[in-house]
Design a protein around this motif. Structure first.
Motif, mmCIF file in Angstrom:
data_model
loop_
_atom_site.group_PDB
_atom_site.id
_atom_site.type_symbol
_atom_site.label_atom_id
_atom_site.label_comp_id
_atom_site.label_asym_id
_atom_site.label_seq_id
_atom_site.Cartn_x
_atom_site.Cartn_y
_atom_site.Cartn_z
ATOM 1 N N LYS A 25 0.830 -1.206 0.000
ATOM 2 C CA LYS A 25 0.000 0.000 0.000
ATOM 3 C C LYS A 25 0.861 1.252 0.000
ATOM 4 N N ALA A 26 2.002 1.203 0.672
ATOM 5 C CA ALA A 26 2.908 2.347 0.683
ATOM 6 C C ALA A 26 3.624 2.490 -0.658
ATOM 7 N N ARG A 27 3.956 1.370 -1.303
ATOM 8 C CA ARG A 27 4.626 1.423 -2.606
ATOM 9 C C ARG A 27 3.743 2.038 -3.674
ATOM 10 N N ARG A 28 2.448 1.838 -3.546
ATOM 11 C CA ARG A 28 1.508 2.401 -4.510
ATOM 12 C C ARG A 28 1.620 3.929 -4.538
ATOM 13 N N ILE A 29 1.881 4.531 -3.403
ATOM 14 C CA ILE A 29 1.983 5.983 -3.327
ATOM 15 C C ILE A 29 3.400 6.459 -3.624
ATOM 16 N N ILE A 30 4.388 5.712 -3.172
ATOM 17 C CA ILE A 30 5.788 6.083 -3.421
ATOM 18 C C ILE A 30 6.075 6.085 -4.924
ATOM 19 N N ASP A 31 5.462 5.170 -5.676
ATOM 20 C CA ASP A 31 5.670 5.141 -7.123
ATOM 21 C C ASP A 31 5.127 6.401 -7.802
ATOM 22 N N GLN A 32 4.128 7.027 -7.207
ATOM 23 C CA GLN A 32 3.563 8.244 -7.788
ATOM 24 C C GLN A 32 4.448 9.467 -7.569
ATOM 25 N N ILE A 33 5.218 9.497 -6.476
ATOM 26 C CA ILE A 33 5.966 10.711 -6.143
ATOM 27 C C ILE A 33 7.448 10.616 -6.469
ATOM 28 N N ARG A 34 7.931 9.476 -6.864
ATOM 29 C CA ARG A 34 9.363 9.315 -7.131
ATOM 30 C C ARG A 34 9.777 10.152 -8.340
ATOM 31 N N GLY A 35 10.816 10.974 -8.155
ATOM 32 C CA GLY A 35 11.334 11.793 -9.239
ATOM 33 C C GLY A 35 10.649 13.142 -9.403
ATOM 34 N N ARG A 36 9.701 13.474 -8.570
ATOM 35 C CA ARG A 36 8.979 14.744 -8.703
ATOM 36 C C ARG A 36 9.585 15.804 -7.790
ATOM 37 N N SER A 37 9.172 17.034 -8.015
ATOM 38 C CA SER A 37 9.673 18.126 -7.185
ATOM 39 C C SER A 37 8.959 18.118 -5.834
ATOM 40 N N ILE A 79 14.164 17.910 -5.306
ATOM 41 C CA ILE A 79 13.422 16.841 -5.971
ATOM 42 C C ILE A 79 13.644 15.549 -5.192
ATOM 43 N N ILE A 80 12.730 14.618 -5.346
ATOM 44 C CA ILE A 80 12.870 13.313 -4.684
ATOM 45 C C ILE A 80 13.656 12.416 -5.619
ATOM 46 N N SER A 81 14.905 12.178 -5.276
ATOM 47 C CA SER A 81 15.765 11.384 -6.148
ATOM 48 C C SER A 81 15.592 9.892 -5.919
ATOM 49 N N LYS A 82 15.275 9.507 -4.688
ATOM 50 C CA LYS A 82 15.144 8.078 -4.395
ATOM 51 C C LYS A 82 14.115 7.903 -3.290
ATOM 52 N N ALA A 83 13.241 6.940 -3.446
ATOM 53 C CA ALA A 83 12.239 6.626 -2.429
ATOM 54 C C ALA A 83 12.051 5.119 -2.406
ATOM 55 N N GLU A 84 12.164 4.536 -1.220
ATOM 56 C CA GLU A 84 12.084 3.077 -1.080
ATOM 57 C C GLU A 84 11.114 2.706 0.016
#
Length: 161
Positions: A25-37, A79-84
């Motif tokens: 459930k957390a990955r579903r949201i992290i995939d949306q914000i990765r690489g954005r400002s 920017i969000i360069s990495k999110a895990e």
């Protein structure tokens, strides 16, 4: 070794350990914000209606405050360069049932790590910005004639004789 120190100076971390939600459930949201400002990420997290958005919102906000305190950088340059999201331990409880029996209930937890980068220090982003200013606009048409190729008349498409 020098490149790692230089790279670590440009990045800011925020970790959340043992957050009580499923990693999927957390990955579903992290995939949306990765690489954005940073500003775009805050808007996305405020408008999404998932329960996992609030802890991620707090981590992103914490990483930005770390960047402004440690590197004295502006929030507009982040920017969000990495999110895990990684799975963590699951808490095990026993739910009482009929006839003195019990069933196990497993609540999953996860670790979330967010790495933010300041693009004002990075050379790659400067080159891209300078190339955009030099690039020509290709979508403008040089000649706009409507009636020259019309088979009915030279005045316009809808004027039939």
């Amino acid at each position: 070794m020098i490149t790692k120190e230089k790279k670590s100076m440009l990045e800011v971390y925020a970790f959340g350990h043992h957050i009580p939600m499923s990693p999927d459930k957390a990955r579903r949201i992290i995939d949306q914000i990765r690489g954005r400002s940073y500003e775009e990420t805050l808007m996305i997290l405020e408008l999404m209606s998932y329960r996992a958005c609030y802890p991620i919102f707090k981590l992103v906000y914490s990483a930005a405050s770390n960047a402004s305190y440690n590197m004295s950088s502006k929030e507009t340059n982040l920017i969000i360069s990495k999110a895990e999201v990684n799975a963590s331990t699951s808490t095990k409880k026993l739910k009482p049932r009929a006839r003195g029996r019990s069933y196990p209930v497993k609540k999953s937890t996860c670790h979330i790590s967010i790495v933010m980068k300041d693009i004002s220090f990075d050379d790659e982003y400067r080159e891209v910005d300078s190339l955009k200013s030099v690039k020509k606009v290709r979508w403008k048409k040089k000649h706009t004639t409507i009636g020259s190729h019309n088979m009915y008349s030279s005045e316009g498409i809808w004027d039939k004789k």
